[in-house]
Enzyme design. Sequence first.
Site, short mmCIF file in Angstrom:
data_model
loop_
_atom_site.label_atom_id
_atom_site.label_comp_id
_atom_site.label_asym_id
_atom_site.label_seq_id
_atom_site.Cartn_x
_atom_site.Cartn_y
_atom_site.Cartn_z
N CYS A 1 -7.67 -1.33 3.59
CA CYS A 1 -8.39 -2.32 4.37
C CYS A 1 -9.23 -1.60 5.41
O CYS A 1 -8.71 -0.79 6.17
CB CYS A 1 -7.40 -3.27 5.05
SG CYS A 1 -8.20 -4.41 6.19
N HIS B 1 0.88 -1.17 0.00
CA HIS B 1 0.00 0.00 0.00
C HIS B 1 0.91 1.22 0.00
O HIS B 1 2.07 1.15 0.44
CB HIS B 1 -0.94 -0.05 1.20
CG HIS B 1 -2.03 -1.08 1.03
ND1 HIS B 1 -3.30 -0.76 0.66
CD2 HIS B 1 -1.99 -2.44 1.11
CE1 HIS B 1 -4.03 -1.88 0.55
NE2 HIS B 1 -3.25 -2.92 0.82
P1 HMG Z 1 -17.30 -13.51 12.86
O1 HMG Z 1 -18.37 -12.48 13.14
O2 HMG Z 1 -16.34 -13.85 13.95
O3 HMG Z 1 -17.92 -14.83 12.22
O4 HMG Z 1 -16.48 -12.99 11.62
P2 HMG Z 1 -18.69 -16.05 12.78
O5 HMG Z 1 -18.05 -17.27 12.25
O6 HMG Z 1 -18.90 -15.92 14.28
O7 HMG Z 1 -20.12 -15.88 12.06
C1 HMG Z 1 -20.97 -14.76 12.31
C2 HMG Z 1 -21.99 -14.66 11.18
O8 HMG Z 1 -21.32 -14.38 9.95
C3 HMG Z 1 -22.76 -15.98 10.94
O9 HMG Z 1 -24.05 -15.63 10.49
C4 HMG Z 1 -22.00 -16.61 9.81
O10 HMG Z 1 -22.78 -17.49 9.05
C5 HMG Z 1 -21.63 -15.39 8.99
P3 HMG Z 1 -25.35 -15.67 11.45
O11 HMG Z 1 -25.38 -17.07 11.98
O12 HMG Z 1 -25.04 -14.64 12.52
O13 HMG Z 1 -26.45 -15.28 10.53
N1 HMG Z 1 -20.42 -15.65 8.16
C6 HMG Z 1 -20.36 -15.45 6.83
N2 HMG Z 1 -21.26 -15.00 5.93
C7 HMG Z 1 -20.88 -14.95 4.64
N3 HMG Z 1 -19.65 -15.32 4.21
C8 HMG Z 1 -18.72 -15.77 5.08
C9 HMG Z 1 -19.07 -15.84 6.44
N4 HMG Z 1 -18.41 -16.25 7.56
C10 HMG Z 1 -19.24 -16.12 8.58
N5 HMG Z 1 -17.52 -16.11 4.65
C11 HMG Z 1 -15.17 -13.36 9.64
C12 HMG Z 1 -15.37 -13.69 11.12
C13 HMG Z 1 -13.83 -13.91 9.22
C14 HMG Z 1 -16.30 -13.98 8.84
C15 HMG Z 1 -15.22 -11.80 9.49
O14 HMG Z 1 -14.33 -11.25 10.40
C16 HMG Z 1 -14.85 -11.34 8.10
O15 HMG Z 1 -15.56 -11.61 7.15
N6 HMG Z 1 -13.75 -10.56 7.98
C17 HMG Z 1 -13.27 -10.09 6.68
C18 HMG Z 1 -12.58 -8.78 6.83
C19 HMG Z 1 -12.03 -8.36 5.49
O16 HMG Z 1 -12.53 -8.74 4.45
N7 HMG Z 1 -10.97 -7.52 5.53
C20 HMG Z 1 -10.32 -7.07 4.33
C21 HMG Z 1 -9.57 -8.13 3.60
S1 HMG Z 1 -7.93 -8.43 4.22
C22 HMG Z 1 -6.96 -7.19 3.49
O17 HMG Z 1 -7.46 -6.29 2.90
C23 HMG Z 1 -5.46 -7.32 3.54
C24 HMG Z 1 -4.86 -7.78 2.20
O18 HMG Z 1 -5.21 -6.89 1.16
C25 HMG Z 1 -3.33 -7.84 2.32
C26 HMG Z 1 -2.73 -6.57 2.94
O19 HMG Z 1 -2.94 -5.47 2.42
O20 HMG Z 1 -2.04 -6.74 3.93
C27 HMG Z 1 -5.37 -9.16 1.83
MG MG Z 2 -4.20 -4.97 0.79
#
Ligand code: HMG
Ligand code: MG
Length: 307
Positions: free
Chosen positions: A248, A217
Amino acid sequence: MTPSLPLPTADGDFVRIVEVGPRDGLQNEKTLVSTADKVELIDRLSATGLLNIEATSFVSPQWVPQLADAAEVFTAIRRRPGIAYPVLVPNEKGYDRARAVGVEEVAVFTAASEAFNRKNINASIDESIERFRPVLERAAADGVKVRGYVSTVLGCPYQGDVPVADVVRVARRLHAMGCYEISLGDTIGVGTPRKAAGMLKAVAAELPVSALAVHFHDTYGQALANILACLDEGVRVVDAAVSGAGGCPYAKGASGNVASEDVVYLLHGQGMRTGVDLEALADTGRWLAARLGRETGSRVGKALAAG
Ligand code: HMG
Ligand code: MG
């Protein structure tokens, strides 16, 4: 379903750009981008010569509302033979959703910093890796390729300094569990060339450099210099986002990715090959910026337009 062709091997002067604009570029946008625009962005990128286009994320829509339409986007894009369209998945639920629409490559993501991981995916590093285990096992059985991201490799917005040994340990674990490539992410763009090269060298002492990618970034304007330093260490895969979009939502202070146009210009200037049509990429960057209601974040995109 479009079969993906083998990627060119990382020969000395070929650099593979992994375009992360449709995912990393858009995930932090406050205003909802329409599904049609996301699809058009990917289709335009598919015509530029890029071989890897990260299309979207099958993360929780509560956590990243901007990409809640991941399934619709992936279904609507025109997948071209020879191009890989990986998507982010944080867990098995994401893997199920991705596979339901025909995804053939996924990326799992964790961090070198515990504090960031907790904010980003609500898990410790160990917990996140345990979550990935079934994803990797199923992917191996399904013939799905898995890329692995390590975030905060040069600093963490919550913890500050991140020991290089932590980066090495996490990268090694992802590689050992079956990730074919490890992308090392300077999530908040704080790194400088010597630090970046040192970090890369340390990881490359444990893993083949051909299995490493860099992901910068540009928060402090160091991304191109960092890339150059890492190229000197032998890396040949570079993540970038068209128009310099990105960030992010769970990394305070993180700004855009390095712009793909700027990376391609740099590489071509250095006599390296990318297979990317710079003009077409820069057009796409300006198109995206117009859709987002701002100027392109790519210096090269601006310069070519002024041209
Ligand atoms: P959580 O709230 O701890 O999840 O989130 P959970 O397992 O307790 O589930 C809670 C609810 O979410 C449940 O639904 C699950 O079914 C649902 P409910 O029973 O309450 O109706 N759920 C989902 N729904 C759809 N798709 C899924 C999913 N998983 C659970 N996959 C979780 C944990 C990991 C899901 C959440 O924290 C999350 O989605 N985080 C993503 C954050 C993100 O996308 N950040 C940006 C990307 S990383 C980045 O940008 C860095 C990178 O570019 C490299 C760099 O720059 O360093 C890659
Ligand atoms: Mg990134």
